[in-house]
Enzyme design. Sequence first.
Site, mmCIF file in Angstrom:
data_model
loop_
_atom_site.group_PDB
_atom_site.id
_atom_site.type_symbol
_atom_site.label_atom_id
_atom_site.label_comp_id
_atom_site.label_asym_id
_atom_site.label_seq_id
_atom_site.Cartn_x
_atom_site.Cartn_y
_atom_site.Cartn_z
ATOM 1 N N HIS A 172 -16.070 3.255 -14.587
ATOM 2 C CA HIS A 172 -15.856 2.519 -13.337
ATOM 3 C C HIS A 172 -17.112 1.777 -12.882
ATOM 4 O O HIS A 172 -17.054 0.981 -11.956
ATOM 5 C CB HIS A 172 -15.393 3.505 -12.247
ATOM 6 C CG HIS A 172 -14.927 2.861 -10.995
ATOM 7 N ND1 HIS A 172 -15.644 2.905 -9.813
ATOM 8 C CD2 HIS A 172 -13.803 2.148 -10.721
ATOM 9 C CE1 HIS A 172 -14.981 2.260 -8.865
ATOM 10 N NE2 HIS A 172 -13.873 1.783 -9.386
ATOM 11 N N ARG A 216 -13.902 2.707 4.791
ATOM 12 C CA ARG A 216 -12.722 1.854 4.930
ATOM 13 C C ARG A 216 -11.425 2.665 4.979
ATOM 14 O O ARG A 216 -10.567 2.423 5.800
ATOM 15 C CB ARG A 216 -12.629 0.862 3.763
ATOM 16 C CG ARG A 216 -11.457 -0.113 3.928
ATOM 17 C CD ARG A 216 -11.269 -1.000 2.713
ATOM 18 N NE ARG A 216 -10.447 -0.372 1.685
ATOM 19 C CZ ARG A 216 -10.772 -0.287 0.406
ATOM 20 N NH1 ARG A 216 -11.923 -0.751 -0.010
ATOM 21 N NH2 ARG A 216 -9.968 0.286 -0.461
ATOM 22 N N ASN A 258 0.826 -1.216 0.000
ATOM 23 C CA ASN A 258 0.000 0.000 0.000
ATOM 24 C C ASN A 258 0.853 1.257 0.000
ATOM 25 O O ASN A 258 0.583 2.225 -0.726
ATOM 26 C CB ASN A 258 -0.899 0.025 1.245
ATOM 27 C CG ASN A 258 -2.097 -0.893 1.147
ATOM 28 O OD1 ASN A 258 -2.398 -1.424 0.087
ATOM 29 N ND2 ASN A 258 -2.782 -1.083 2.261
ATOM 30 N N TYR A 312 -12.812 -9.640 -1.433
ATOM 31 C CA TYR A 312 -13.408 -8.316 -1.303
ATOM 32 C C TYR A 312 -14.867 -8.449 -0.886
ATOM 33 O O TYR A 312 -15.599 -9.284 -1.418
ATOM 34 C CB TYR A 312 -13.369 -7.565 -2.638
ATOM 35 C CG TYR A 312 -12.024 -7.035 -3.068
ATOM 36 C CD1 TYR A 312 -10.844 -7.579 -2.582
ATOM 37 C CD2 TYR A 312 -11.931 -5.997 -3.980
ATOM 38 C CE1 TYR A 312 -9.612 -7.099 -3.001
ATOM 39 C CE2 TYR A 312 -10.708 -5.509 -4.403
ATOM 40 C CZ TYR A 312 -9.551 -6.063 -3.911
ATOM 41 O OH TYR A 312 -8.338 -5.588 -4.320
ATOM 42 N N ARG A 350 -5.850 1.651 -12.739
ATOM 43 C CA ARG A 350 -4.476 1.843 -12.268
ATOM 44 C C ARG A 350 -3.809 0.529 -11.865
ATOM 45 O O ARG A 350 -4.354 -0.256 -11.112
ATOM 46 C CB ARG A 350 -4.474 2.816 -11.092
ATOM 47 C CG ARG A 350 -3.088 3.160 -10.571
ATOM 48 C CD ARG A 350 -3.186 4.217 -9.488
ATOM 49 N NE ARG A 350 -3.469 5.521 -10.054
ATOM 50 C CZ ARG A 350 -4.101 6.492 -9.390
ATOM 51 N NH1 ARG A 350 -4.541 6.275 -8.172
ATOM 52 N NH2 ARG A 350 -4.300 7.663 -9.950
ATOM 53 N N HIS A 373 -15.469 -3.224 0.568
ATOM 54 C CA HIS A 373 -15.401 -2.560 -0.731
ATOM 55 C C HIS A 373 -16.748 -2.048 -1.227
ATOM 56 O O HIS A 373 -16.814 -1.297 -2.199
ATOM 57 C CB HIS A 373 -14.813 -3.559 -1.752
ATOM 58 C CG HIS A 373 -14.409 -2.960 -3.056
ATOM 59 N ND1 HIS A 373 -15.070 -3.215 -4.232
ATOM 60 C CD2 HIS A 373 -13.398 -2.107 -3.371
ATOM 61 C CE1 HIS A 373 -14.491 -2.554 -5.218
ATOM 62 N NE2 HIS A 373 -13.483 -1.875 -4.731
#
Length: 697
Positions: A439, A569, A58, A473, A409, A597
């Site tokens: 998206h 989150r 991360n 997720y 990305r 998520h």
Amino acid sequence: MSVNPGHFPLPDEALPGDRFLDREESWLRFNQRVLELAEDPALPLLERVRFLSIFANNLDEFFMVRVAGLARRLATGLAVRSASGRQPRETLERIAAVAHELMLRHSACFHEELRPALAEEGIEVLRWDALAETERERLRRLFSERIYPVLTPLVVDSAHPFPYISGRSLNLAVIVRDPDNEATLFARVKVPPVLPRFIEASPSRFTPLEDVIAAHLHELFVGMEVVEHHAFRVTRNQDLEIDEDISEGLLQALERELLRRRFGPVVRLEVEESISPEVLELLTAELDLDESQIYRVPGPLDLAGLDAIADLDQPQLKYPPFVPSKQSVPHDADFFAAVRERDVLVHHPYDSFTTTVQRMIEEAAADPHVLAIKQTLYRTSGDSPIVDALIDAAEQGKQVVVVVELKARFDERANIAWARKLERAGCHVVYGFVGLKTHCKLSLVVRQEADGGLRRYCHIGTGNYHPKTARLYEDLGLLTANAAVGEDVSALFNHLTGYSRQNTYNRLLVAPRSLRAGLIERVEQEIENHRAGLPARVRFKCNSLVDEATIDALYRASRAGVPVDVWVRGICVLRPGVPGLSDNIRVRSVLGRFLEHSRVFAFEAGGDPEVWLGSADLMHRNLDRRVEALVRVADRAQRAELVRLLDLAMEDGTATWRLDGDGVWTRSVAALTDAERPPLDVQVHLMKSRRWRTVDG
């Protein structure tokens, strides 16, 4: 924070200038929560190791994108004060301070907690000097056979300039001396990324790859004396910059930029704390860095590589196995008939992705009554059954339209590969809009029914069509044959693939046109309901809350007396619990086995809650620069189920992190000492109760 010492309601025009937390520091505090999971002795040991790896990965991405973006603004003279009031230089200074602190804490967790705990379980991570001679001998053979052939030492002298150091690469800085003239030279040896990060010296005993290379440097510099060597690592800007107005296709532009991306400026230099001042000074000068960009930590570097240790086959050191429920649409039921009968709400990973969303696409591909399939793909897996089903459908003569987002990305290369594969199979592949990422998570199946009419079956979700991450997720999705939703989704696909400019929908809110305005309008309606004495409440669940206009609407609701609950989150720049501003706002965060998520937005609406779910986070990029979609959940029982879920995260007895007005996240551990009433883990609760919801329920 002292925004309003008098604690009286603020008029609209008096919203304080410091009402937003800093976005970048909020992200770092999110990663701190990940680190706290690695530090938690109550979690299985290898899961703690995995969280340590996730923290490191991360942080790499944060520096590659966010820090690099701030540095670029400074370099180009486009420094603009953030909503929190900080200039980019101030933000970079604060990032450096917090990131230094967290990296040292991360290293301490590995050395002082996890490494000894692993050793107690017979899993050891050792430096070269701690290996047995038999293990060193085995690694010497391994070096000769597998490592030496792929190494390329690069010396720096008058004929050889300082080499390019690629982003995220681990390297050895080596000083060698010529015995003939006593001259010293600097050389760089790149640690090959194609080899395992930690080499197994003997069963369950591992050593860093760079230690094996360092022990054999004399074989790379024959006839020279190796004076010293030190590991170092650089992080570069790896965000994409594409001029989408150029005449060449977006796919070709992206491929070109991916080649250029490796050469972005350095934004971080990691070195082992034992590095000599002379070598550090040389690296700093050659890479054109200042002191704040240098991160000294105990070795080994690049602990993202610990994911291989976490993957060891030691089930007793991991979370217990979990099998998702397959009850949403029973396997022996006619899938399309079940969805025709009623909307199906799926909650992954508690509900199986394979037997619901994936099954819908696979059955549509095989069903001779299906005429067309339309699908958005943002990220998917390398061996995606979704992609295979779409290819099968196209090869059977069905019309297949796939909107592929090339600029997802860090998945750009994979998406280019799948786009080309789909095109070769005869699918109509569309790359979305110039200037907007696609998206939204949408599937549309057009089927001819027994009566000769056409019916549209839709899936609108919060997560990617990625079977592997669907097991990790937490996401929600709605499967429906509702005519109004089918009309909306068809119109949105026409918008994505053609020149439709439709802005209004029956049961969808769509960004960038109507989503932000639609949510704010509903927040304002809750204020009116409260003033009229009707039940009023706002509940949001999202990954990030950054959009200032939405936050200001929540502040107005709080000041009017409307309770506001936010389950987030990651980033949250809203300041909760500030007297006179956000007294009625609570912010909670849940991190755990699964990555939270889903995005859910619920409004009390006078006692008959209105609930939306979909792909959009509350960030500028989602609301202004992406095509996002939320769907309104119509079924009363499903709305109640989602409201119960949101309320569960806010209960005092639930294990969460709580945000205060100063940006400090505190883990709720009060109940941890109460043996009779341990804190409720939302994810464990949902795993245990995964079968309570059936098609008839």
